[in-house]
Design a protein around this motif. Structure first.
Motif, mmCIF file in Angstrom:
data_model
loop_
_atom_site.group_PDB
_atom_site.id
_atom_site.type_symbol
_atom_site.label_atom_id
_atom_site.label_comp_id
_atom_site.label_asym_id
_atom_site.label_seq_id
_atom_site.Cartn_x
_atom_site.Cartn_y
_atom_site.Cartn_z
ATOM 1 N N ILE A 1 20.277 4.207 -11.222
ATOM 2 C CA ILE A 1 18.998 4.917 -11.347
ATOM 3 C C ILE A 1 18.342 5.097 -9.978
ATOM 4 C CG2 ILE A 1 16.675 4.845 -12.346
ATOM 5 C CD1 ILE A 1 17.772 3.394 -14.722
ATOM 6 N N ARG A 2 18.547 4.128 -9.080
ATOM 7 C CA ARG A 2 17.874 4.220 -7.788
ATOM 8 C C ARG A 2 18.360 5.407 -6.960
ATOM 9 N NH1 ARG A 2 20.296 -1.326 -5.124
ATOM 10 N NH2 ARG A 2 22.505 -0.720 -5.073
ATOM 11 N N TYR A 3 19.556 5.903 -7.259
ATOM 12 C CA TYR A 3 20.068 7.046 -6.500
ATOM 13 C C TYR A 3 19.431 8.368 -6.921
ATOM 14 C CZ TYR A 3 23.572 3.678 -5.011
ATOM 15 O OH TYR A 3 24.188 2.573 -4.471
ATOM 16 N N ILE A 4 18.760 8.381 -8.056
ATOM 17 C CA ILE A 4 18.041 9.582 -8.492
ATOM 18 C C ILE A 4 16.535 9.320 -8.553
ATOM 19 C CG2 ILE A 4 19.973 10.496 -9.824
ATOM 20 C CD1 ILE A 4 18.595 9.430 -12.352
ATOM 21 N N SER A 5 16.127 8.173 -7.971
ATOM 22 C CA SER A 5 14.721 7.774 -8.027
ATOM 23 C C SER A 5 13.901 8.466 -6.944
ATOM 24 C CB SER A 5 14.602 6.254 -7.883
ATOM 25 O OG SER A 5 13.256 5.872 -7.730
ATOM 26 N N ILE A 6 12.921 9.250 -7.356
ATOM 27 C CA ILE A 6 12.005 9.866 -6.397
ATOM 28 C C ILE A 6 11.249 8.791 -5.626
ATOM 29 C CG2 ILE A 6 10.004 11.392 -6.165
ATOM 30 C CD1 ILE A 6 10.861 12.781 -8.729
ATOM 31 N N SER A 7 10.852 7.732 -6.324
ATOM 32 C CA SER A 7 10.054 6.667 -5.702
ATOM 33 C C SER A 7 10.805 5.977 -4.574
ATOM 34 C CB SER A 7 9.648 5.638 -6.764
ATOM 35 O OG SER A 7 8.920 6.249 -7.790
ATOM 36 N N GLY B 1 3.309 9.829 -7.614
ATOM 37 C CA GLY B 1 4.458 10.196 -8.427
ATOM 38 C C GLY B 1 4.002 10.541 -9.825
ATOM 39 N N PHE B 2 3.130 9.694 -10.374
ATOM 40 C CA PHE B 2 2.612 9.921 -11.726
ATOM 41 C C PHE B 2 1.632 11.094 -11.780
ATOM 42 C CE2 PHE B 2 4.036 5.610 -12.955
ATOM 43 C CZ PHE B 2 4.567 5.915 -14.203
ATOM 44 N N LEU C 1 0.825 -1.204 0.000
ATOM 45 C CA LEU C 1 0.000 0.000 0.000
ATOM 46 C C LEU C 1 0.861 1.256 0.000
ATOM 47 C CD1 LEU C 1 -2.598 1.646 0.367
ATOM 48 C CD2 LEU C 1 -2.425 1.202 2.832
ATOM 49 N N LEU C 2 1.917 1.252 0.812
ATOM 50 C CA LEU C 2 2.788 2.417 0.883
ATOM 51 C C LEU C 2 3.490 2.659 -0.444
ATOM 52 C CD1 LEU C 2 4.351 1.889 4.439
ATOM 53 C CD2 LEU C 2 2.485 3.420 3.784
ATOM 54 N N PHE C 3 3.920 1.574 -1.103
ATOM 55 C CA PHE C 3 4.583 1.775 -2.391
ATOM 56 C C PHE C 3 3.598 2.237 -3.457
ATOM 57 C CE2 PHE C 3 6.499 0.688 -6.444
ATOM 58 C CZ PHE C 3 7.778 1.211 -6.280
ATOM 59 N N LEU D 1 8.519 5.735 -14.723
ATOM 60 C CA LEU D 1 8.425 4.276 -14.686
ATOM 61 C C LEU D 1 9.760 3.661 -14.264
ATOM 62 C CD1 LEU D 1 6.639 1.809 -15.234
ATOM 63 C CD2 LEU D 1 7.477 1.830 -17.598
ATOM 64 N N SER D 2 10.847 4.214 -14.776
ATOM 65 C CA SER D 2 12.168 3.710 -14.374
ATOM 66 C C SER D 2 12.420 3.974 -12.893
ATOM 67 C CB SER D 2 13.259 4.359 -15.228
ATOM 68 O OG SER D 2 13.340 5.754 -14.987
ATOM 69 N N PHE D 3 11.930 5.095 -12.387
ATOM 70 C CA PHE D 3 12.059 5.386 -10.957
ATOM 71 C C PHE D 3 11.302 4.360 -10.122
ATOM 72 C CE2 PHE D 3 12.853 10.258 -11.460
ATOM 73 C CZ PHE D 3 14.121 9.972 -11.926
ATOM 74 N N HIS D 4 10.092 4.004 -10.558
ATOM 75 C CA HIS D 4 9.285 3.052 -9.803
ATOM 76 C C HIS D 4 9.899 1.651 -9.821
ATOM 77 C CE1 HIS D 4 6.331 5.955 -8.945
ATOM 78 N NE2 HIS D 4 5.721 5.965 -10.108
ATOM 79 N N LEU D 5 10.416 1.251 -10.989
ATOM 80 C CA LEU D 5 10.981 -0.095 -11.102
ATOM 81 C C LEU D 5 12.226 -0.264 -10.242
ATOM 82 C CD1 LEU D 5 10.563 -0.752 -14.924
ATOM 83 C CD2 LEU D 5 9.220 -1.718 -13.059
ATOM 84 N N THR D 6 12.937 0.828 -10.008
ATOM 85 C CA THR D 6 14.138 0.757 -9.153
ATOM 86 C C THR D 6 13.858 1.273 -7.746
ATOM 87 O OG1 THR D 6 14.839 2.940 -9.962
ATOM 88 C CG2 THR D 6 15.707 1.005 -11.114
ATOM 89 N N GLY D 7 12.582 1.388 -7.402
ATOM 90 C CA GLY D 7 12.195 1.952 -6.111
ATOM 91 C C GLY D 7 12.393 1.020 -4.935
#
Length: 626
Positions: A547-553, A419-420, A410-412, A527-533
């Protein structure tokens, strides 16, 4: 809005004050300008990738040595078929054309300057107006921004009322402007509002691009008659017009006929037929002069034949050079000019802005909130958030810590949805505002910084209300920690991430400035942010793990976990003692329940960084004042 309430509730006082305000502005602005242009040439380079395959492609000449002069009290009409260079020349004369422009253009013997910009009005062919503002609101907001501070607010509002009366807009003053899918004022009334925005400053020089385009003959007659009245007041008016009626044609003092960038005629409107008759081109039947001139400009001879069109054009170009060009240049050199108040010599001391930064910010803030609230709080968007929140609340109904995997899911999902949503809300902002921003910045209406801050601050309450409603609904339905502190922590993280995602959307929209392209790019990035979230893929390959280091998610997800759990919390499991530490749960352990400060700091850098990128990208839109 306080200023509009004054204008609407005290009609008698305002109407009386409007005349006084109009007269005051009329007296304080010297309205006489002599416009001269000589041998104006404009070239463009063909774009690569077209039909031209040669590496050294020839430049295309749009304007081929145009010369003319327009005196105070004169109205010049530029005629010609599509592609003849009318709008290009008008844009050049209005000081809004950059690139390979050569020749001489002077205003009272001086080059274009800040003082000239503030005494010049420019009405574009398309009416760039906010659809949800009324006629009065549109003109009052413009008056508050464009009129200098030596006029009080009431004087500015009064002058807006005077312009409304002068243009015959009184009956529709409280009607919204409208748009393609929103019913508002008519096309003629919309055009008069656009003209009214420029008339507010009592411009010494007024440019209009196709002011009668798409209007019926009666409405066109009324608009040109209004412009004729301005000319009688000593102003200089230049317009492009495609095919005016004979009634309109004879209202023009001077006419410039163009064909493929070449001048075919420049002179008095009532002498044009005699000139072409004298060189062997007379209409075979009585006809509208503008129809006859357009036929000639397209190469159709007086008998209606379409043969040897290029020969006809070349003959007319040669006749212009022989009969008009030299006399016109002599007139341009000999004619004196008037000076604006203060003259070009004092331009360095001239105030670069009519209003202060704070005034611009406050007016733009009120205008922005009034316009965008209809979009931000539309029934569709409110319904969308309510339906999704209720559906989420039911799916995760009272999902306590015994269903830990469901809770972190739920949190994710919350971080993913918010985010979207703000990304796509913000990504269309600047592409939709581009024409308005370019128009108003070209007029020197306000600083880019005041516009950007007003837009950012004005969007805060509208962007934060819906996620607050969303979380309030799902938080208690889903059985998350029922304490005020945990709720406030979760709400803070959610709103924080919404602002960051909004900033990314603003940056992408400002950089790309194309709605579909920006939306596609934004979707791929988010989408790339979410996949590496840290939820879908727990073991990301090293070559793409950056990518995860710049991922908002990822940062949002980590903070949301921290708002609900501590590493020492327990949950039911299959261990011998029946309980396990939340910090050891595989999905949580990978993300971690520590170093929250780093996540807050990273999102803060993104919050400021994305908006800085958006601001820098916007600098290329419109004209930046020196």
């Amino acid at each position: 809005m306080e200023d509009l309430e004054v204008a609407q509730t005290d009609q008698t006082t305002t109407t009386t004050g409007s005349k006084e305000a109009s007269a005051a502005i009329f007296n304080k602005t010297n309205r006489t300008v002599t416009l001269k242009f000589e041998d104006v040439v404009y070239k463009v380079k063909p774009k690569k990738g077209g039909e031209l395959k040669n590496s050294k492609s020839e430049e295309k000449i749009i304007l081929k040595g145009i010369t003319g002069i327009v005196l105070p009290g004169e109205m010049l009409a530029m005629l010609g078929p599509s592609g003849s260079g009318k709008t290009t020349l008008l844009t050049a004369l209005g000081g809004r054309l950059s690139g390979q422009l050569t020749g001489t253009i002077t205003y009272n013997g001086e080059p274009f300057s800040n003082i000239m910009k503030q005494n010049t009005g420019f009405v574009t062919q398309d009416d760039v107006l906010y659809p949800h503002l009324t006629v009065t609101e549109t003109l009052v907001f413009t008056a508050l921004l464009r009129l200098p501070n030596n006029f009080t607010k009431l004087e500015k509002i009064g002058h807006a009322e005077a312009v409304i009366s002068q243009l015959g807009l009184t009956t529709c003053k409280n009607c919204i402007i409208g748009g393609p899918f929103l019913r508002g004022v008519s096309g003629g009334e919309r055009k008069r509002v656009s003209i009214g925005q420029e008339m507010l400053i009592n411009p010494s020089l007024l440019f209009l691009d196709e002011p009668t385009s798409g209007l019926d003959s009666t409405t066109a007659q009324r608009i040109v008659s209004t412009l004729s009245g301005l000319v009688n007041g000593g102003r200089t008016i230049v317009m492009t017009i495609h095919q005016p009626s004979s009634r309109l044609f004879y209202m023009f003092h001077k006419v410039l006929l163009l064909s493929e960038g070449n001048p075919l005629y420049f002179g008095k409107g009532d002498e044009v037929m005699d000139y072409f008759s004298s060189i062997g081109y007379a209409p075979s039947v009585a006809m509208n002069p503008s129809d006859f001139l357009l036929d000639l400009a397209t190469g159709i001879s007086s008998d209606g034949s379409r043969e040897d069109q290029n020969a006809v054009k070349q003959t007319l170009v040669s006749a212009f050079k022989t009969n008009i060009a030299d006399t016109l240049k002599s007139e341009t050199h000999e004619t004196g000019h008037h000076r604006l108040h203060g003259g070009g010599l004092q331009d360095k001391q001239f105030e670069r802005w009519n209003t202060t930064w704070c005034q611009q910010f406050l007016v733009l803030l009120r205008r922005g909130v009034k316009e965008r609230k209809h979009q931000a709080f539309s029934f569709l968007k409110i319904g969308q958030v309510l339906v999704v929140s209720l559906l989420v609340g039911l799916l995760w109904w009272q999902s306590d810590i015994s269903h830990l995997q469901d809770q972190i899911g739920l949190l994710f999902f919350t971080s993913e949805f918010w985010g979207f949503y703000p990304l796509f809300e913000a990504i269309f902002m600047f592409p939709q505002e581009r024409r308005m921003l370019a128009k108003e910045r070209s007029s020197g209406m306000y600083r880019l910084s005041s516009y950007f801050m007003a837009m950012t601050v004005g969007d805060l309450p509208m962007e934060l209300v819906l996620p607050t409603v969303f979380l309030t609904i799902i938080y208690w339905m889903a059985g998350l920690k029922p304490t005020v502190l945990n709720f406030c922590k979760t709400l803070f993280v959610l709103l924080y991430s919404v602002l960051v995602s909004q900033g990314l959307g603003l940056a992408l929209g400002a950089i790309v400035m194309h709605q579909k392209s920006a939306a596609t790019l934004g979707g791929v990035i988010m989408l790339s942010f979410h996949l590496t979230g840290g939820f879908y893929v727990q073991h990301v390959p090293k070559f793409i793990a950056w990518i995860r280091y710049i991922s908002i998610s990822r940062y949002t997800y980590k903070l949301l976990l921290g708002s609900q759990y501590k590493a020492s919390d327990t949950y039911p499991c299959a261990a011998k003692n029946g309980t396990c530490l939340v910090g050891d749960f595989p999905s949580i352990k990978l993300v971690g329940l520590d170093r929250y400060g780093l996540s807050v700091f990273a999102l803060g850098i993104m919050l400021l960084g994305y908006r800085t990128v958006a601001y820098i990208a916007l600098m290329r839109v419109g004209v930046t004042r020196k």
